[in-house]
Motif scaffolding. Structure first.
Motif, PDB file in Angstrom:
ATOM      1  N   ALA A 285      -3.691  64.031 -47.357  1.00 25.62           N
ATOM      2  CA  ALA A 285      -2.628  64.869 -46.790  1.00 25.62           C
ATOM      3  C   ALA A 285      -1.614  64.011 -46.050  1.00 25.62           C
ATOM      4  O   ALA A 285      -0.401  64.199 -46.191  1.00 25.62           O
ATOM      5  CB  ALA A 285      -3.227  65.928 -45.871  1.00 25.62           C
TER       6      ALA A 285
ATOM      7  N   PRO B 123      -9.728  63.804 -47.686  1.00 22.72           N
ATOM      8  CA  PRO B 123      -8.683  64.827 -47.675  1.00 22.72           C
ATOM      9  C   PRO B 123      -7.654  64.612 -46.563  1.00 22.72           C
ATOM     10  O   PRO B 123      -6.468  64.881 -46.753  1.00 22.72           O
ATOM     11  CB  PRO B 123      -9.439  66.138 -47.495  1.00 22.72           C
ATOM     12  CG  PRO B 123     -10.806  65.771 -47.071  1.00 22.72           C
ATOM     13  CD  PRO B 123     -11.062  64.364 -47.501  1.00 22.72           C
TER      14      PRO B 123
ATOM     15  N   TRP C 234      -6.701  70.232 -50.054  1.00 25.07           N
ATOM     16  CA  TRP C 234      -6.726  68.791 -49.783  1.00 25.07           C
ATOM     17  C   TRP C 234      -8.075  68.210 -50.172  1.00 25.07           C
ATOM     18  O   TRP C 234      -8.146  67.071 -50.639  1.00 25.07           O
ATOM     19  CB  TRP C 234      -6.400  68.506 -48.315  1.00 25.07           C
ATOM     20  CG  TRP C 234      -4.978  68.810 -47.971  1.00 25.07           C
ATOM     21  CD1 TRP C 234      -4.526  69.731 -47.071  1.00 25.07           C
ATOM     22  CD2 TRP C 234      -3.799  68.216 -48.537  1.00 25.07           C
ATOM     23  NE1 TRP C 234      -3.146  69.737 -47.049  1.00 25.07           N
ATOM     24  CE2 TRP C 234      -2.679  68.813 -47.937  1.00 25.07           C
ATOM     25  CE3 TRP C 234      -3.585  67.235 -49.507  1.00 25.07           C
ATOM     26  CZ2 TRP C 234      -1.365  68.463 -48.257  1.00 25.07           C
ATOM     27  CZ3 TRP C 234      -2.286  66.884 -49.831  1.00 25.07           C
ATOM     28  CH2 TRP C 234      -1.194  67.489 -49.210  1.00 25.07           C
TER      29      TRP C 234
ATOM     30  N   LYS D 208       1.275  70.949 -54.968  1.00 25.62           N
ATOM     31  CA  LYS D 208      -0.042  71.369 -54.454  1.00 25.62           C
ATOM     32  C   LYS D 208      -0.130  72.888 -54.422  1.00 25.62           C
ATOM     33  O   LYS D 208      -1.126  73.480 -54.855  1.00 25.62           O
ATOM     34  CB  LYS D 208      -0.255  70.784 -53.054  1.00 25.62           C
ATOM     35  CG  LYS D 208      -1.529  71.238 -52.368  1.00 25.62           C
ATOM     36  CD  LYS D 208      -1.583  70.738 -50.922  1.00 25.62           C
ATOM     37  CE  LYS D 208      -2.819  71.187 -50.208  1.00 25.62           C
ATOM     38  NZ  LYS D 208      -2.876  72.607 -49.904  1.00 25.62           N
TER      39      LYS D 208
END
Length: 146
Positions: free
Chosen positions: A36, A32, A21, A14
């Motif tokens: 996560a 999101p 996210w 990432k």
């Protein structure tokens, strides 16, 4: 690959790809917050989502297997030291009994599900300082007598 190694692999990917996210969640068709949480190892993904996430982040398929594995939802029981996490801990410490009382007054004796659950984080712009809006949306589960 275990959930901890998966977490490190996904968070590194990432960062390398400079994705948020929101970006990743949108690309895989998930929220999101859920995205996560799955990357941190606290939720499992189905086959399609796991493989799409690996494609988006450019990681090997063995990471998808770890994403699909059922997690053990456990955390360190020590008081958190990170200021943001500590404040959430503080909110529950200060308002937990109040929330329990108000929820049970409105719904009866029971709990809010963290299984049939969703959560959103929104930014509310305010001239006196931007605000954080957390929405916790859980199904009420009454205790039953038998």
């Amino acid at each position: 690959m275990d959930k901890l190694e998966m977490r490190h692999t996904l968070l590194a990917a990432k960062a390398r790809k400079k994705l948020s996210w929101d970006d990743i969640g949108s690309a895989i068709g998930m929220s999101p917050v859920w995205t996560a949480s799955a990357c941190y190892g606290m939720n499992s993904a189905n086959h399609e989502v796991a493989h799409t996430l690996c494609d988006v982040l450019g990681v090997d398929a063995d990471v998808a297997e770890a994403l699909m594995a059922f997690p053990t939802k456990a955390w360190d029981e020590a008081i958190p030291q990170d200021p943001l996490i500590y404040r959430l801990y503080e909110v529950v410490g200060v308002y937990g009994e109040t929330l329990k009382d108000v929820i049970q007054e409105k719904f009866g004796d029971g709990i809010m599900s963290a299984i049939d659950f969703s959560m959103e984080v929104d930014k509310i712009e305010d001239p006196k300082g931007d605000r954080v809006l957390l929405t916790l949306n859980g199904k009420f589960l009454p205790y039953k007598s038998w």
